[in-house]
Design a protein around this motif. Sequence first.
Motif, mmCIF file in Angstrom:
data_model
loop_
_atom_site.group_PDB
_atom_site.id
_atom_site.type_symbol
_atom_site.label_atom_id
_atom_site.label_comp_id
_atom_site.label_asym_id
_atom_site.label_seq_id
_atom_site.Cartn_x
_atom_site.Cartn_y
_atom_site.Cartn_z
ATOM 1 N N GLN A 1 2.688 -6.100 6.366
ATOM 2 C CA GLN A 1 2.355 -6.524 5.203
ATOM 3 C C GLN A 1 3.313 -6.455 4.151
ATOM 4 O O GLN A 1 3.537 -7.656 3.473
ATOM 5 C CB GLN A 1 0.857 -6.136 5.148
ATOM 6 C CG GLN A 1 0.243 -6.819 3.652
ATOM 7 C CD GLN A 1 -0.959 -6.228 3.288
ATOM 8 O OE1 GLN A 1 -1.082 -4.903 3.357
ATOM 9 N NE2 GLN A 1 -1.918 -6.953 2.759
ATOM 10 N N LYS B 1 0.699 -1.012 -0.018
ATOM 11 C CA LYS B 1 -0.064 -0.056 -0.168
ATOM 12 C C LYS B 1 0.833 1.153 -0.008
ATOM 13 O O LYS B 1 1.919 1.177 0.615
ATOM 14 C CB LYS B 1 -0.919 -0.075 1.250
ATOM 15 C CG LYS B 1 -1.694 -1.318 1.431
ATOM 16 C CD LYS B 1 -2.710 -1.037 2.490
ATOM 17 C CE LYS B 1 -3.542 -2.403 2.617
ATOM 18 N NZ LYS B 1 -4.271 -2.355 3.784
ATOM 19 N N GLN C 1 2.275 6.280 7.434
ATOM 20 C CA GLN C 1 1.689 4.760 7.352
ATOM 21 C C GLN C 1 1.799 3.951 8.575
ATOM 22 O O GLN C 1 2.380 4.077 9.480
ATOM 23 C CB GLN C 1 2.798 4.385 6.215
ATOM 24 C CG GLN C 1 2.007 2.964 5.496
ATOM 25 C CD GLN C 1 2.915 2.838 4.267
ATOM 26 O OE1 GLN C 1 4.014 3.025 4.320
ATOM 27 N NE2 GLN C 1 2.161 1.919 3.484
ATOM 28 N N ASP D 1 0.336 -1.893 7.726
ATOM 29 C CA ASP D 1 0.947 -1.919 6.351
ATOM 30 C C ASP D 1 2.312 -2.193 6.152
ATOM 31 O O ASP D 1 2.649 -2.796 5.220
ATOM 32 C CB ASP D 1 0.814 -0.548 5.739
ATOM 33 C CG ASP D 1 -0.795 -0.245 5.643
ATOM 34 O OD1 ASP D 1 -1.609 -1.018 5.701
ATOM 35 O OD2 ASP D 1 -1.048 1.211 5.371
#
Length: 255
Positions: free
Chosen positions: A109, A95, A102, A106
């Motif tokens: 991942q 992303k 952020q 995220d």
Amino acid sequence: MERWRGKHALVTGASAGIGFAIAEGLARAGVNVIGCARNPSTLEELGEKLPPGSGKIFSVKTDLEKEEEISALFHEIQTKWGHVDILVNNAGGGKMGSLESQSTEDWQQIFQLNVLATSICTRETLKLLEKDGIEDGHIININSVAGHSNTALTIDGIGFYSGAKHMITAISKNLYTELAKKKSKIRVTSISPGIVSSRVVKQYKEALGENVKGTALDAVLLECKDISDAVLYVVGSPPHVVITELTIVPSGQIY
């Protein structure tokens, strides 16, 4: 490519985009392809459309963010095929978001998919090759120009992703060195594309909206087949040739 005909390749993230194109390219060259993805239905359809003389397509539903599913994947490979001769670590992405805002989720991942999954699949592939006494093989990591340069200069919001791809650059170089010291014939290649017209890039463009204008995304892009052709090129090179790094960018892209 003739020496690979009838052998097996594992392509991760093979249900769409670059991975799908690579799976199709290898199969058309006569390689049996094990494609793993969270939704592998497109691979099953591909297997039915390939021309005579192509390799077979085997699809395995796998979530590469979960190590237990990667372990299950390699258990199935060992049980059914013994090993894979070619590994294409293609699964990746992440992303968009600035490093100052952020979420940790995220980042986890992005790291899990781009770095850990690649490393685990590589380790397990090498284990099976050694178990079966296979001295030849090829590990291909689909990297990115973001793994070599500061692409934040041209595309906002990919700072952590770029950092993950820098790790793939380092891991690829170190793996090559480890194998070379052992006099292994297993080859290691990092393929670093510029911007490809893929699902991930389309998501980035949608996220940017009007802000995409004037950026590197608002220009001529590579096609997924261009990367598939690059994989066939490096795999098909003579056994004594190791293409350790191949960088591919669309005409005019600055990186």
